[in-house]
Motif scaffolding. Structure first.
Motif, short mmCIF file in Angstrom:
data_model
loop_
_atom_site.label_atom_id
_atom_site.label_comp_id
_atom_site.label_asym_id
_atom_site.label_seq_id
_atom_site.Cartn_x
_atom_site.Cartn_y
_atom_site.Cartn_z
N LEU A 84 12.42 6.85 -1.52
CA LEU A 84 12.11 8.01 -0.66
C LEU A 84 10.73 7.84 -0.03
O LEU A 84 10.50 8.23 1.12
N ASP A 85 9.80 7.22 -0.77
CA ASP A 85 8.47 6.95 -0.20
C ASP A 85 8.56 5.86 0.86
O ASP A 85 7.93 5.96 1.92
N LEU A 86 9.34 4.82 0.57
CA LEU A 86 9.48 3.74 1.56
C LEU A 86 10.05 4.29 2.86
O LEU A 86 9.56 4.00 3.94
N ALA A 87 11.11 5.11 2.73
CA ALA A 87 11.76 5.65 3.92
C ALA A 87 10.82 6.59 4.68
O ALA A 87 10.75 6.54 5.92
N ALA A 88 10.08 7.43 3.94
CA ALA A 88 9.16 8.36 4.61
C ALA A 88 8.11 7.59 5.40
O ALA A 88 7.83 7.90 6.56
N HIS A 89 7.54 6.56 4.79
CA HIS A 89 6.46 5.82 5.45
C HIS A 89 6.97 4.85 6.51
O HIS A 89 6.20 4.36 7.32
N ALA A 90 8.26 4.56 6.46
CA ALA A 90 8.84 3.74 7.54
C ALA A 90 9.32 4.64 8.68
O ALA A 90 9.84 4.16 9.68
N GLY A 91 9.20 5.96 8.49
CA GLY A 91 9.60 6.90 9.55
C GLY A 91 11.09 7.14 9.64
O GLY A 91 11.58 7.61 10.68
N VAL A 92 11.85 6.84 8.59
CA VAL A 92 13.31 7.02 8.69
C VAL A 92 13.88 8.02 7.67
O VAL A 92 15.09 8.18 7.58
N LEU A 93 13.00 8.71 6.93
CA LEU A 93 13.53 9.64 5.91
C LEU A 93 14.33 10.78 6.53
O LEU A 93 15.40 11.14 6.02
N GLU A 101 7.65 -5.52 12.18
CA GLU A 101 6.77 -5.04 13.25
C GLU A 101 7.06 -3.60 13.68
O GLU A 101 6.27 -2.97 14.37
N ASP A 102 8.22 -3.06 13.23
CA ASP A 102 8.54 -1.66 13.56
C ASP A 102 7.75 -0.70 12.70
O ASP A 102 7.81 0.51 12.90
N PHE A 103 7.09 -1.23 11.70
CA PHE A 103 6.54 -0.36 10.68
C PHE A 103 5.32 0.41 11.16
O PHE A 103 4.31 -0.18 11.54
N PRO A 104 5.39 1.77 11.17
CA PRO A 104 4.23 2.54 11.63
C PRO A 104 3.15 2.56 10.56
O PRO A 104 3.43 2.88 9.42
N LEU A 131 3.76 -3.24 3.05
CA LEU A 131 5.16 -3.24 3.47
C LEU A 131 5.45 -4.30 4.54
O LEU A 131 6.39 -5.08 4.37
N PRO A 132 4.65 -4.37 5.62
CA PRO A 132 4.92 -5.44 6.59
C PRO A 132 4.81 -6.84 5.95
O PRO A 132 5.63 -7.71 6.23
N GLN A 133 3.83 -7.00 5.05
CA GLN A 133 3.64 -8.30 4.39
C GLN A 133 4.84 -8.74 3.58
O GLN A 133 5.23 -9.90 3.58
N LYS A 134 5.43 -7.78 2.87
CA LYS A 134 6.52 -8.12 1.92
C LYS A 134 7.89 -7.78 2.50
O LYS A 134 8.86 -7.69 1.76
#
Ligand SMILES: [Zn+2]
Ligand SMILES: [Zn+2]
Length: 445
Positions: A423-432, A317-320, A363-366
């Protein structure tokens, strides 16, 4: 004339290959064979004569590899009456299209090319031989990267580094004494390159889970069989202990075979490799001569593992859900970072735009399944300590990287390749940014 059938063992046998497969796909058994022993140069010379008789053979080396192994091999080939042509590159050659032209001008009518060296000389011989359909053998001089057995060569074309298909050598002849005594920096680089698999395999599993379903456990299973012989032995590799350095060398050979078996570099090249490619590609813009591939990859491992640790702290649920916006923000940086190469980079990044937008829902789904993968990755401190254990410094200063250039790569190297990585996962999760700062702390001391 002896037949071309080689009696030396293949680096990986066909049965081992099949046993580790989890995808049910086709994995053509790798043909490359290895002879390892102090008499390897003599064996190579005799077998070269036996297989090729009077047909011409081209021997490639540079002044450094000539001194440690090339001169000795040349003498032995001449004693065996091999019809030999030699070519010496300048010190520290770079695998450019121009040097490929040099080799291809020399290789007309040759039956065999032999490279004496590591990354660059191997790539120059391998690619030229492959293009001109000439046999290729090699005598490695350092355990510095996993390209000896891979089906690709890294060649700079018009200033841009490309990974091009190239048939692996038919035979490798290794002299443990030469490998063991390779300069410390080269051993440290190989140590980083082989350990990249630990993170790139998870990158591949994440991508496969989200999109392609292409993951196969075979490359990881192959590495597991040899991992123990090097992974805990940074100190011994640094000291030049024979069993540890040869363990590392075999690990690198198997890692290259694993890539060619998988038909993709995904098992050994994830986000951690992107930062290295980023700095290689930036050379004409920054004037910074790239550091050894493996060492730059080692820096990438610190960044990737920092990303995994930040991702572990998040809940679904944190996922932007800002896929479009994040893609646009990174794309907007491309012209300033890449100047004349911006169009090529933009094209690569555009290639994964759809996938990145799908992150919003996927991402939220999986997330739970992804978390299981994230948990398997060790900490950046673990790897930083492991790399430093070899005795050579492991920080940005040692690799002539400024903090600014590190941050630029950390935040933007995901744009240079279509492949989805951590790197894509981290960027899109806002933590890169956070992960990049974590890595920067570790790499600044
Ligand atoms: Zn498989
Ligand atoms: Zn690599």
């Amino acid at each position: 004339m002896r037949s071309e059938i080689c009696n030396h063992p293949r680096i990986v046998d066909a049965e081992t290959c099949l046993a580790g497969c989890t995808c049910g796909g086709d994995h053509p058994a790798p043909e490359v064979t290895l002879y390892s022993g102090e008499d390897a140069a003599q064996m190579m010379a005799e077998e070269c004569r036996a297989v090729y008789g009077d047909r011409p053979v081209l021997l490639l080396f540079d002044p450094e590899t000539y001194a440690v192994a090339g001169a000795d091999l040349e003498q032995r080939l001449l004693s065996e009456k091999v019809n030999l042509t030699t070519h010496q590159f300048d010190s520290n050659p770079v695998a450019t299209a121009a040097l490929i032209d040099t080799v291809r001008d020399l290789d007309h009518g040759m039956a065999l090319i032999i490279s004496v060296g590591s990354g660059t000389i191997n790539d120059l011989g391998k690619y030229s031989a492959s293009e001109d359909q000439i046999d290729f053998w090699c005598l490695p001089t350092a355990p510095s990267m996993n390209g000896y057995t891979s089906g690709i060569a890294a060649i700079k074309v018009k200033g841009v580094k490309r990974t091009l298909p190239a048939a692996p050598p038919k035979r490798i002849y290794a002299r443990p004494e030469v490998i063991q005594n390779a300069p410390l920096k080269l051993r440290q680089a190989g140590f980083c390159d082989v350990l990249a698999k630990v993170v790139s395999d998870i990158d591949w599993q994440c991508e496969s889970l989200l999109f392609s379903g292409s993951y196969c456990g075979l490359p990881a299973a192959m590495m597991t069989t040899v991992e123990k012989s090097y992974s805990e032995h940074g100190l011994e590799i640094g000291r030049g202990d024979e069993s540890a350095v040869m363990g590392l060398f075999h690990g690198l050979l198997i890692s290259g075979v694993a890539m060619s078996l998988a038909g993709s570099s995904a098992p050994a090249s994830g986000g951690e490799h992107l930062v290295s490619h980023f700095w290689d590609m930036r050379e004409p813009l920054t004037g910074r001569e790239p550091e050894l591939h493996g060492l730059q990859v080692g820096v990438g491992i610190i960044l990737s593992t920092a990303c995994y640790r930040r991702l572990r702290e998040l809940a679904a649920e944190d996922f932007p859900r800002r896929g479009e916006e994040l893609f646009a923000a990174t794309a907007a940086e491309i012209p300033a970072i890449w100047g004349p190469y911006a169009d090529e980079v933009a094209k690569q990044f555009q290639g994964k735009r759809d996938a990145l937008i799908q992150f919003n829902t996927l991402l939220p789904q999986k997330w739970n399944e992804l978390q299981t993968l994230f948990q398997q990755v060790q900490s950046p401190e673990y790897f930083a300590e492991l790399f430093a254990r070899t005795g050579a410094p492991f920080n940005l200063e040692a690799f002539r990287l400024t903090k600014e250039e590190f941050m630029l790569a950390a935040l933007n190297s995901r744009a240079i390749r279509e492949r989805i990585t951590v790197l894509d996962l981290a960027a899109h999760a806002g933590v890169l940014d956070l992960a990049a700062n974590d890595a920067l702390q570790l790499l600044s001391c």
